[in-house]
Each structure stands twice: as C-alpha cells, then as structure tokens.
Design a protein around this motif. Structure first.
Motif, PDB file in Angstrom:
ATOM      1  N   UNK A  30       0.819  -1.214   0.000  1.00  0.00           N
ATOM      2  CA  UNK A  30       0.000   0.000   0.000  1.00  0.00           C
ATOM      3  C   UNK A  30       0.854   1.267   0.000  1.00  0.00           C
ATOM      4  N   UNK A  31       1.843   1.331   0.892  1.00  0.00           N
ATOM      5  CA  UNK A  31       2.699   2.513   0.929  1.00  0.00           C
ATOM      6  C   UNK A  31       3.506   2.650  -0.357  1.00  0.00           C
ATOM      7  N   UNK A  32       3.855   1.520  -0.980  1.00  0.00           N
ATOM      8  CA  UNK A  32       4.622   1.565  -2.224  1.00  0.00           C
ATOM      9  C   UNK A  32       3.782   2.100  -3.378  1.00  0.00           C
ATOM     10  N   UNK A  33       2.478   1.806  -3.386  1.00  0.00           N
ATOM     11  CA  UNK A  33       1.597   2.384  -4.406  1.00  0.00           C
ATOM     12  C   UNK A  33       1.531   3.909  -4.263  1.00  0.00           C
ATOM     13  N   UNK A  34       1.522   4.384  -3.024  1.00  0.00           N
ATOM     14  CA  UNK A  34       1.526   5.833  -2.801  1.00  0.00           C
ATOM     15  C   UNK A  34       2.814   6.445  -3.359  1.00  0.00           C
ATOM     16  N   UNK A  35       3.946   5.789  -3.094  1.00  0.00           N
ATOM     17  CA  UNK A  35       5.218   6.287  -3.604  1.00  0.00           C
ATOM     18  C   UNK A  35       5.253   6.259  -5.125  1.00  0.00           C
ATOM     19  N   UNK A  36       4.575   5.286  -5.729  1.00  0.00           N
ATOM     20  CA  UNK A  36       4.512   5.223  -7.196  1.00  0.00           C
ATOM     21  C   UNK A  36       3.808   6.453  -7.760  1.00  0.00           C
ATOM     22  N   UNK A  37       2.772   6.913  -7.083  1.00  0.00           N
ATOM     23  CA  UNK A  37       2.074   8.125  -7.517  1.00  0.00           C
ATOM     24  C   UNK A  37       2.997   9.332  -7.415  1.00  0.00           C
ATOM     25  N   UNK A  38       3.736   9.428  -6.307  1.00  0.00           N
ATOM     26  CA  UNK A  38       4.678  10.534  -6.139  1.00  0.00           C
ATOM     27  C   UNK A  38       5.776  10.468  -7.196  1.00  0.00           C
ATOM     28  N   UNK A  39       6.245   9.264  -7.492  1.00  0.00           N
ATOM     29  CA  UNK A  39       7.293   9.085  -8.498  1.00  0.00           C
ATOM     30  C   UNK A  39       6.817   9.547  -9.873  1.00  0.00           C
ATOM     31  N   UNK A  40       5.575   9.237 -10.202  1.00  0.00           N
ATOM     32  CA  UNK A  40       5.010   9.680 -11.491  1.00  0.00           C
ATOM     33  C   UNK A  40       5.019  11.204 -11.582  1.00  0.00           C
ATOM     34  N   UNK A  41       4.570  11.880 -10.533  1.00  0.00           N
ATOM     35  CA  UNK A  41       4.523  13.338 -10.553  1.00  0.00           C
ATOM     36  C   UNK A  41       5.919  13.945 -10.651  1.00  0.00           C
ATOM     37  N   UNK A  42       6.884  13.358  -9.951  1.00  0.00           N
ATOM     38  CA  UNK A  42       8.259  13.851 -10.022  1.00  0.00           C
ATOM     39  C   UNK A  42       8.827  13.701 -11.425  1.00  0.00           C
ATOM     40  N   UNK A  43       8.561  12.550 -12.057  1.00  0.00           N
ATOM     41  CA  UNK A  43       9.050  12.320 -13.410  1.00  0.00           C
ATOM     42  C   UNK A  43       8.433  13.301 -14.399  1.00  0.00           C
ATOM     43  N   UNK A  44       7.145  13.561 -14.250  1.00  0.00           N
ATOM     44  CA  UNK A  44       6.491  14.507 -15.139  1.00  0.00           C
ATOM     45  C   UNK A  44       7.078  15.901 -14.955  1.00  0.00           C
ATOM     46  N   UNK A  45       7.369  16.259 -13.723  1.00  0.00           N
ATOM     47  CA  UNK A  45       7.954  17.569 -13.450  1.00  0.00           C
ATOM     48  C   UNK A  45       9.343  17.696 -14.076  1.00  0.00           C
ATOM     49  N   UNK A  46      10.153  16.613 -13.985  1.00  0.00           N
ATOM     50  CA  UNK A  46      11.493  16.631 -14.575  1.00  0.00           C
ATOM     51  C   UNK A  46      11.431  16.801 -16.089  1.00  0.00           C
TER      52      UNK A  46
END
Length: 335
Positions: free
Chosen positions: A290-306
């Motif tokens: 569950x916590x890893x799915x949350x981190x996956x969402x954060x990772x997606x947003x960071x990648x889009x920002x980069x």
C-alpha cells in the motif's frame, strides 16, 4: 515467542541452515547480502541474532523467511499507464498481479534467488542482478500463463515436480496436499517456461532484461508493513515503475520475437488486471504494497515535473486524493 515455518526448517536452497548461527557458513553481518539498505543494524550480544532496524513485532526466529537479517532481498516492478475511461476521463492506472485467495492487487516481483548467482568474494545486489530478477518475475507472474511448454521442457517440469513432491513427503513423513501440489506445479512450470524462453527466444529475453536495466528505482529499503517480518529476519526491496506502453512496444511486440507474448498470470499469481490508482484501490490492495503504491504516484509526478510535462487536471485531482490518503497510513516511507 520464536517461530520458523516448517518449509524453512526443511532447508530449501533459499534458506539458511538451522545451525547457521555460529557455524563456519555464517556470513558477516552488515556486509554483502546481509547489509541493510537503511544502514547498520544491531546484533544481540545474547544470541548473536540481528535486530530489525525499523522496530520489533515480538516474533523471533525467521517465520516464513529463509534468511536471517536483510538477506531476504526482493525486487518489484510496477507497470503504470495514463489511460482514459469509457467516458473519456483521463486517469493514472497501475497494471498488477492478483495475489492470495482474495485476489488482492500487488506489484510484480519476488525474492532474489541467490543460489542462481554464486558470489566471487561475497553476495551483492548489482544492477544486472536486479534487471535479471525483474525480467524473470515478470515472465513468471504476468506472461507465463500464455506460454506453452515444448515437449522436452514439459518433461523436465514433470520430472522436477515429481522430485520436489517426493523430497517434501520424505522430509515431512506425510503426503503433500492437493492444493500445495497445484501451487508447486504452477511454480515449477513457470520457472521452466523462463528457461525455455531464455533458450528458444533469446532476443526477446535480452530485450526484456535491457528494458528492466533501464529502470530507475523509486524506493530502496525495508517493507516494514510486511506481515512476515520477524525480529530477526525481514524483507528489503528495490522498486521501480515501468510504462506499460513502453513494455508492449519495445519488448512484447518486437518483430524478431519467436513467440507471441500476452499478459496471462502464472506462478503464484491468480490473475492480472489494470486499476485506476485511488485511495479505495490502495486500501483493498496487498497490505505490504500500500505505501509503495503511494510512492509510485509521487514518483510519477516527479518524473512529469522533470520532463516539464503538466499532467492532465483529472490526474492531478486523482493523485491529490492519494496524497490525502497517504497521511492516514500507519507506515511512513521515504523514496
């Protein structure tokens, strides 16, 4: 109380022997595969056992885990995609395996198989090893259900299954149950299918490993919410995200592939399915992920920002709900 499952006590290749502590085979703590991703952990002066660095749950021994300390390394990969629903609304989706009797969604992955990678001076987790294991796990859990074994490989799988059942029954002094036999058969056949693909379709397999090697981990560390950790043995994992369309275009649909590959569950997976990443999905997913799915969402947003890409408003709203849900999780992880 101390607890180590009988499967571990049977001393399979993935487990430390029962007399490991204090034996000549014992490896140095905090080195090689016994090195933790979160730093140095303590060793008990009383019994010489490692202490989980993120908290104790009151259970000693190894439980269902094979090795003491953080040597139970795992690799996970989550396929993600931007897609539109039937009503045209854009969303962020995850493509998962289904695990357990209640078919909960989980990331594709598994434990590093150290016996396949004998050390030269010590066991270490390399980028090549992570890529190989991710390719193998994806093949076993998400593709092998659609792969048909050729006659020679089927014969090998049948022989390995018969031998494995005989070893278990000899060790336990009683027959192996029908359900365990079926699970064992699926696991053995999935492993043989990987070997078949490696030998009969090497260009496809090499492309799959290369794709896995290109990924960047968004989390490296323990899985403290796993229900099978003990005071002395715990899981640590490397997690990366893979765009689903990239996998299909760059690997599964290559013209030089000898086989035709499609998603179909195998090994211990009960199915494969795509889900919109929402708080309700995460709450119903495999607990330790569950916590890893949350981190996956954060990772997606960071990648889009980069990449200087602005996500669709619908996706931003969707992931804001995930961020709000994350505040309620009892386990806090940092990427």
């Amino acid at each position: 109380p101390d607890y180590t499952h009988q499967t571990v006590l049977d001393e399979p290749v993935w487990a430390d022997p029962s007399d490991y502590i204090g034996s000549a085979a014992q490896e140095n703590w905090n080195e090689g595969r016994r090195k933790s991703l979160v730093g140095t952990y303590d060793i008990s002066a009383q019994d010489g056992l490692p202490a989980a660095p993120f908290g104790r749950n009151g259970i000693g021994g190894r439980g269902l885990l094979g090795r003491y300390g953080p040597a139970n390394k795992a690799v996970d990969v989550l396929m993600t995609s931007e897609a539109s629903s039937e009503d045209g609304q854009k969303g962020f989706y995850v493509f998962c395996i289904l695990k357990g009797q209640d078919r909960r969604a989980a990331m594709c992955g598994g434990h590093v198989e150290w016996s396949d990678h004998e050390p030269e001076g010590g066991y270490n987790v390399s980028e090549d090893l992570i890529a190989e294991m991710r390719a193998k796990e994806l093949l076993e859990e998400m593709l092998s259900g659609a792969i048909k074994l050729l006659p020679d490989y089927q014969a090998q799988a049948d022989g390995d299954f018969t031998h494995a059942v005989a070893v278990k029954e000899s060790s336990r002094g009683q027959p192996v149950g029908a359900e365990e036999k079926e699970t064992l058969k699926r696991q053995i056949e999935a492993g043989i299918k990987v070997k078949q693909v490696q030998a009969e379709d090497p260009l496809f397999y090499d492309a799959l490993v290369a794709k896995m090697r290109s990924l960047k981990n968004f989390y490296e560390g323990p899985v403290p919410s796993s229900g099978i950790n003990t005071n002395h043995a715990w899981i640590e994992t490397y997690v990366a995200a893979l765009d689903l369309d990239e996998l299909v275009d760059d690997v599964l649909n290559l013209p030089q592939n000898k086989g035709q590959y499609s998603f179909s569950a195998g090994d211990d997976a009960k199915g494969v399915a795509q889900f919109r990443l929402t708080p309700s999905f995460i709450e119903a997913s495999w607990p330790s992920h569950r916590a890893l799915f949350v981190l996956a969402a954060a990772n997606y947003l960071l990648n889009q920002n980069e990449k200087n890409i602005q996500p669709a408003p619908e996706i931003l709203a969707q992931l804001e709900e995930v961020a709000d849900y994350a505040q309620k999780l009892p386990i806090k992880l940092s990427p």
